[in-house]
Design a protein around this motif. Structure first.
Motif, PDB file in Angstrom:
ATOM      1  N   ALA A 159       0.825  -1.213   0.000  1.00  0.00           N
ATOM      2  CA  ALA A 159       0.000   0.000   0.000  1.00  0.00           C
ATOM      3  C   ALA A 159       0.853   1.254   0.000  1.00  0.00           C
ATOM      4  O   ALA A 159       0.429   2.303  -0.465  1.00  0.00           O
ATOM      5  N   GLU A 169       2.663  -1.030   8.063  1.00  0.00           N
ATOM      6  CA  GLU A 169       1.892  -1.914   7.187  1.00  0.00           C
ATOM      7  C   GLU A 169       2.068  -3.384   7.581  1.00  0.00           C
ATOM      8  O   GLU A 169       1.089  -4.145   7.620  1.00  0.00           O
ATOM      9  N   ILE A 176      -5.229  -5.803   6.549  1.00  0.00           N
ATOM     10  CA  ILE A 176      -4.958  -5.395   5.166  1.00  0.00           C
ATOM     11  C   ILE A 176      -4.982  -6.622   4.266  1.00  0.00           C
ATOM     12  O   ILE A 176      -4.331  -7.632   4.559  1.00  0.00           O
ATOM     13  N   TYR A 178      -4.701  -8.016   0.051  1.00  0.00           N
ATOM     14  CA  TYR A 178      -4.099  -7.629  -1.223  1.00  0.00           C
ATOM     15  C   TYR A 178      -4.749  -8.352  -2.401  1.00  0.00           C
ATOM     16  O   TYR A 178      -4.167  -8.447  -3.472  1.00  0.00           O
ATOM     17  N   PHE A 271       0.355   3.356   8.504  1.00  0.00           N
ATOM     18  CA  PHE A 271      -0.841   2.808   9.138  1.00  0.00           C
ATOM     19  C   PHE A 271      -0.629   2.871  10.649  1.00  0.00           C
ATOM     20  O   PHE A 271       0.430   2.451  11.145  1.00  0.00           O
ATOM     21  N   HIS A 293     -10.973  -2.290   7.844  1.00  0.00           N
ATOM     22  CA  HIS A 293     -10.196  -3.144   6.953  1.00  0.00           C
ATOM     23  C   HIS A 293      -9.788  -2.353   5.715  1.00  0.00           C
ATOM     24  O   HIS A 293     -10.495  -1.433   5.281  1.00  0.00           O
ATOM     25  N   VAL A 294      -8.630  -2.747   5.148  1.00  0.00           N
ATOM     26  CA  VAL A 294      -8.086  -2.095   3.960  1.00  0.00           C
ATOM     27  C   VAL A 294      -7.866  -3.142   2.874  1.00  0.00           C
ATOM     28  O   VAL A 294      -7.323  -4.220   3.140  1.00  0.00           O
ATOM     29  N   TYR A 295      -8.277  -2.811   1.666  1.00  0.00           N
ATOM     30  CA  TYR A 295      -7.944  -3.622   0.495  1.00  0.00           C
ATOM     31  C   TYR A 295      -6.927  -2.828  -0.315  1.00  0.00           C
ATOM     32  O   TYR A 295      -7.266  -1.823  -0.951  1.00  0.00           O
ATOM     33  N   ALA A 296      -5.671  -3.256  -0.237  1.00  0.00           N
ATOM     34  CA  ALA A 296      -4.594  -2.598  -0.972  1.00  0.00           C
ATOM     35  C   ALA A 296      -4.442  -3.304  -2.313  1.00  0.00           C
ATOM     36  O   ALA A 296      -3.851  -4.377  -2.398  1.00  0.00           O
TER      37      ALA A 296
END
Length: 433
Positions: A159, A169, A176, A178, A271, A293-296
């Motif tokens: 990210a 990260e 996270i 991917y 982060f 939540h993160v979608y990188a």
């Protein structure tokens, strides 16, 4: 060395197509696949629908190998990744039979008795493909030639905007992802962030927007590194891939409707874990807080480690095959697609070694299955000594209105959209899934 097989690394779409072409030319082939089945990487995004139609997803040699069994090529429709595997790629692998070795990882490729430095007698020595099976047992396969179709799926970009993981990260990795999400129901009522500007990011945003409509309190934020959103919605009516055009149109609608919050010029620097949520910090100090939540989804890069004892010619910017890099560089080319690339453009300093498919494009983002199929057709023709066929261009790409590129990274893009130039194989040219 002609009695030795050609080793193909990877049993994905291009690897299986390469094997089918080798069989058609009566050349021995061994396909080495680290997954437990054919097209293992495609299976991981099996829930995603492709924007290429069926006629663009099968290869001529693959069809010829399958048709005697009664198989017939699908003629219309846009399959999911899982359907592509079950209806074409898995049957093709089955037809190749014991030529495909599963659960086998390639640890490296070299020349027999020669490390990268040694010149004497190098070209007369066969390739050595070093492998490790599921039990940890290592082995060597001698090869007359090697086609690396291993793709880039195993190395997603981080990210962090500078190409390395952002601060924190790794420490916040459990929050996270991917890969394009499948079931997102567990995130109902939470704040979810997508980082990235390509088709994977768009798919994720649309899936999450559906959740936001169903589940009150769900927030979706889309972070773009570039300063403008002008290029992320595709080419509309100028795109001959209608599913891709529809994807962009749907993305535009969820932004305009307010279901998704779009933030431009946000380059992730850090982060920070705050109690039960994340805070994402940009290089300019802006923050996006209370993130569950993160979608990188910032693209992929090739794994070149297995090639460290071969003499390769890769572009220093894209990590792509040098012979095609100038024609696929997103810093220069912001419109259209790149046409056919063949054996001449893909040639490496090690005669008989080729990188094909997505991996040949390195970090460049725009690759179509059709282009990969044309690559392997040309490369196998070259290995068979049919240089006329290797130089011939048999590719016909759909026109595209999609603009991309990072040349206008800090400013609004020009908006130029043009049809691809179809260049002939034999000139330095370079345009999957």
């Amino acid at each position: 060395m002609s009695e030795l097989p050609v080793v193909v690394i990877g049993a994905g779409p291009q690897g299986l197509a390469a094997a089918a072409h080798l069989v058609a030319r009566e050349l021995d082939v061994v396909v080495v696949e680290r997954g437990d089945g054919a097209a293992a990487a495609v299976s991981e995004w099996g829930h995603v629908r492709l924007f290429s139609a069926w006629p663009e997803l099968t290869d001529t040699a693959g069809r010829r190998l399958l048709e005697p069994s009664g198989w017939s090529a699908p003629t219309s429709g846009f399959p999911t990744g899982a359907e592509w595997v079950s209806e074409y790629l898995a049957p093709l692998a089955d037809a190749l039979g014991e030529r495909v070795r599963y659960a086998t990882t390639v640890a490296g490729v070299s020349r027999r008795g020669r490390d990268k430095v040694v010149e004497g007698g190098r070209k007369s020595q066969p390739f050595v493909v070093h492998t490790v099976d599921a039990n940890g047992v290592d082995a060597r396969i001698l090869a007359s030639a090697v086609i690396d179709a291993s793709g880039t799926w195993s190395l997603p970009n981080p990210a962090g905007a500078d190409g390395f993981p952002a601060l924190g990260e790794a420490l916040t990795a459990e929050r996270i992802s991917y890969r394009i999400p499948g079931d997102v129901s567990a995130l109902a009522g939470r704040h979810v962030v997508v980082v990235g500007a390509g088709h994977s990011a768009t798919h994720a945003v649309l899936r999450l927007s559906e959740l936001a409509r169903r589940a009150p309190g769900t927030r979706v934020t889309w972070l773009l590194r570039r300063g403008s959103a002008a290029n992320i919605f595709g080419g509309g009516s100028g795109d001959d891939l209608p599913e891709r055009a529809a994807l962009g149109s749907r993305a535009r609608k969820v932004i305009e409707s307010g279901v998704v919050d779009l933030v431009t010029g946000f380059r992730v620097a850090a982060f920070r874990q705050d109690a039960e949520a994340l805070t994402i910090v940009a290089e300019d100090g802006r923050e996006v807080a209370d993130v569950a939540h993160v979608y990188a989804l910032t693209g992929f890069r090739p794994d070149t480690g297995i090639l460290r004892e071969l003499r390769t010619d890769l572009d220093p910017v894209l990590d792509a095959v040098a012979g095609i890099a100038a024609d696929i560089d997103p810093n220069i080319h912001s419109c259209g697609s790149v046409a056919a690339t063949g054996a001449r453009q893909l040639a490496q300093p090690e005669p008989g070694f080729f990188i094909v498919g997505v991996k040949s494009y390195g970090r460049a983002p725009t690759f179509l299955a059709l282009t990969g199929y044309e690559q392997v057709r040309s490369v196998v023709a070259h290995l068979a000594g049919d240089h006329e066929a290797a130089a011939r261009n048999e590719l016909a790409l759909p026109e595209t209105g999609v603009c991309g590129g990072s040349g206008d990274f800090d400013e609004a893009a020009s908006g130029c959209c043009a049809a691809p130039a179809l260049l002939q194989i034999g000139r330095p040219v370079g345009a999957s899934v």
